[in-house]
Write an enzyme that holds these catalytic residues in place. Structure first.
Site, PDB file in Angstrom:
ATOM      1  CB  THR A  62      -0.938  -0.015   1.236  1.00 21.15           C
ATOM      2  OG1 THR A  62      -1.838  -1.107   1.080  1.00 21.15           O
ATOM      3  CG2 THR A  62      -1.723   1.265   1.387  1.00 21.15           C
ATOM      4  CB  SER A 109       2.957  -7.791   1.556  1.00 23.92           C
ATOM      5  OG  SER A 109       1.828  -7.783   2.389  1.00 23.92           O
ATOM      6  CB  THR A 144       0.676  -3.262   6.453  1.00 22.06           C
ATOM      7  OG1 THR A 144      -0.632  -3.321   5.879  1.00 22.06           O
ATOM      8  CG2 THR A 144       1.255  -1.872   6.306  1.00 22.06           C
TER       9      THR A 144
HETATM   10  C1  SIN Z   1      -0.189  -5.291   1.146  1.00 20.46           C
HETATM   11  O1  SIN Z   1       0.105  -5.876   2.184  1.00 20.46           O
HETATM   12  O2  SIN Z   1       0.538  -5.356   0.141  1.00 20.46           O
HETATM   13  C2  SIN Z   1      -1.441  -4.523   1.021  1.00 20.46           C
HETATM   14  C3  SIN Z   1      -1.896  -3.920   2.281  1.00 20.46           C
HETATM   15  C4  SIN Z   1      -0.966  -2.901   2.848  1.00 20.46           C
HETATM   16  O3  SIN Z   1       0.151  -2.692   2.449  1.00 20.46           O
HETATM   17  O4  SIN Z   1      -1.412  -2.236   3.816  1.00 20.46           O
END
Ligand code: SIN
Length: 383
Positions: A62, A109, A144
């Site tokens: 994100t 992720s 995250t």
């Molecule tokens: C991710 O984990 O790639 C998407 C969600 C985020 O980064 O908050």
């Protein structure tokens, strides 16, 4: 085209009141960065030569997310913006460090593979460990959703004093009040601070600095989500300046493993426990190639009576089964005569990473049991 223009505008607005500044000094000659595949080097400015050397590895998430709407925090595309744009959106970074950027991946992720995690760990070691290491610190930008998995993996596989900081954001770069720019500057300033040495891998989001050993995502949507339940954070940032509440120390139970010769991480599945679960998926996991199983059991890692025979049957095939807890907090203590291994202080995803490392290093099941159970067990038996 229009989307690109909107994105540039949003990045400029979300980063700081200052507009994006075109480099007024020539870009520096690249260092010996052959193992790193550098795609961005920060421009030379008046303070450049006095600044610490920082490698930023971007993986997506994100923090690099983009949407056509500045209020969208649910349907955006994660991993849409490259490392150069991330850095250029925060001009203050250029006063913080000599920055090289590498785009290790650019995905959400949840799609980061074990191979990428292994690559990040090896690159981080090359970047900062050893007398001739080309960088002073590493920052990894990361989604995250699985950030704690990569951060913990780095914490137990990179063996030197240099700071490694993993950072993400809960709002995409195009959002009103995007948190990515502040978090990225926090991560960079934390990484280059001498106060951050000898603390293992760190996670910085939302003005907190946490140890990757204990830190986890605790809330699915809000900015204030990375915490270390029970253990607390190591420090905070005020005015984007890091400070710590304690001198450097390592978690009592932490051990770092040398994975320099590891070529791949063995598959390990996590199976969730619930009322009446018979754990039949354990069998499918092993049939589809899992070399180890982690149970996210109920309470303090308990397994149902109905599930135990099936679990014992895979253990009899030599597959280690390590019990963690779906509560995601607390401890799974060793118990005598259990066929399963008690995971101790780790939540399920961290237990999985630890088991992968131990299996990749060719540890026997007895050694795996000792690695998980002895640290906590030694305290339980001392009186
Ligand atoms: C991710 O984990 O790639 C998407 C969600 C985020 O980064 O908050």
């Amino acid at each position: 085209m229009l989307a690109n223009v909107l994105l540039s505008l949003a990045l400029a607005c979300s980063a700081s009141a200052a507009p994006l500044v075109a480099p007024s000094f020539p870009t520096v000659a690249k260092r010996d960065n052959s193992p790193f595949n550098i795609t961005y080097s920060s421009p030379r400015n008046a303070t450049y030569d006095s600044l610490p050397r920082l490698l930023i590895m971007a993986t997506g998430g994100t923090i690099a997310g983009s949407s056509t709407s500045n209020t969208d925090s649910t349907a955006y595309t994660a991993g849409a913006i490259g490392v150069a744009a991330l850095v250029e959106a925060v001009p203050e970074l250029l006063e913080t460090a000599q920055i090289d950027g590498v785009q290790v991946a650019n995905v959400g992720s949840n799609s980061l593979s074990d191979a990428i995690a292994l690559n990040i760990s090896k690159l981080a070691t090359k970047a900062v460990c050893g007398d001739d290491a080309p960088y002073d610190a590493v920052v990894i930008t990361h989604g995250t959703d699985t950030l704690e998995e990569t951060a913990f993996f780095l914490d137990i596989t990179v063996n030197c004093s240099a700071p490694i900081v993993v950072v993400g954001a809960m709002r995409p770069a195009t959002a009103i009040s995007a948190d990515g720019p502040n978090n990225l500057l926090s991560a960079a300033r934390t990484a280059v601070s001498p106060l951050s040495r000898d603390r293992g891998t760190l996670i910085t989001l939302n003005d907190r600095i946490c140890s990757a050993f204990f830190c986890q995502k605790t809330e699915a949507n809000t900015l204030d989500t990375f915490e270390s339940p029970e253990f607390g954070c190591l420090g905070h940032l005020l005015s984007v300046q890091p400070f710590y509440h304690y001198p450097p120390s390592m978690p009592t139970f932490k051990k770092v493993y040398d994975i320099s010769k590891v070529q791949s991480l063995p598959p390990v599945e996590i199976i969730y426990g619930f009322q009446g679960s018979d754990f039949h998926l354990v069998k499918s996991a092993v049939e589809s190639g899992a070399k180890g199983v982690v149970t996210a059991g109920t309470g303090a890692g308990s397994l149902s009576t109905a599930g135990q025979p099936l679990i014992d049957s895979v253990i009899a095939q030599g597959i280690p089964v390590v019990r963690s807890t779906k509560i995601n907090s607390g401890f799974v203590a060793p118990s005598t005569n259990a066929t399963t291994i008690a995971g101790g202080v780790f939540n399920p995803v961290k237990t999985r990473r630890m088991l992968q490392v131990l299996l990749a290093l060719g540890k026997t099941n007895d050694e795996i049991r000792a690695a998980f159970e002895e640290p906590l067990g030694s305290y339980l038996t001392q009186f």
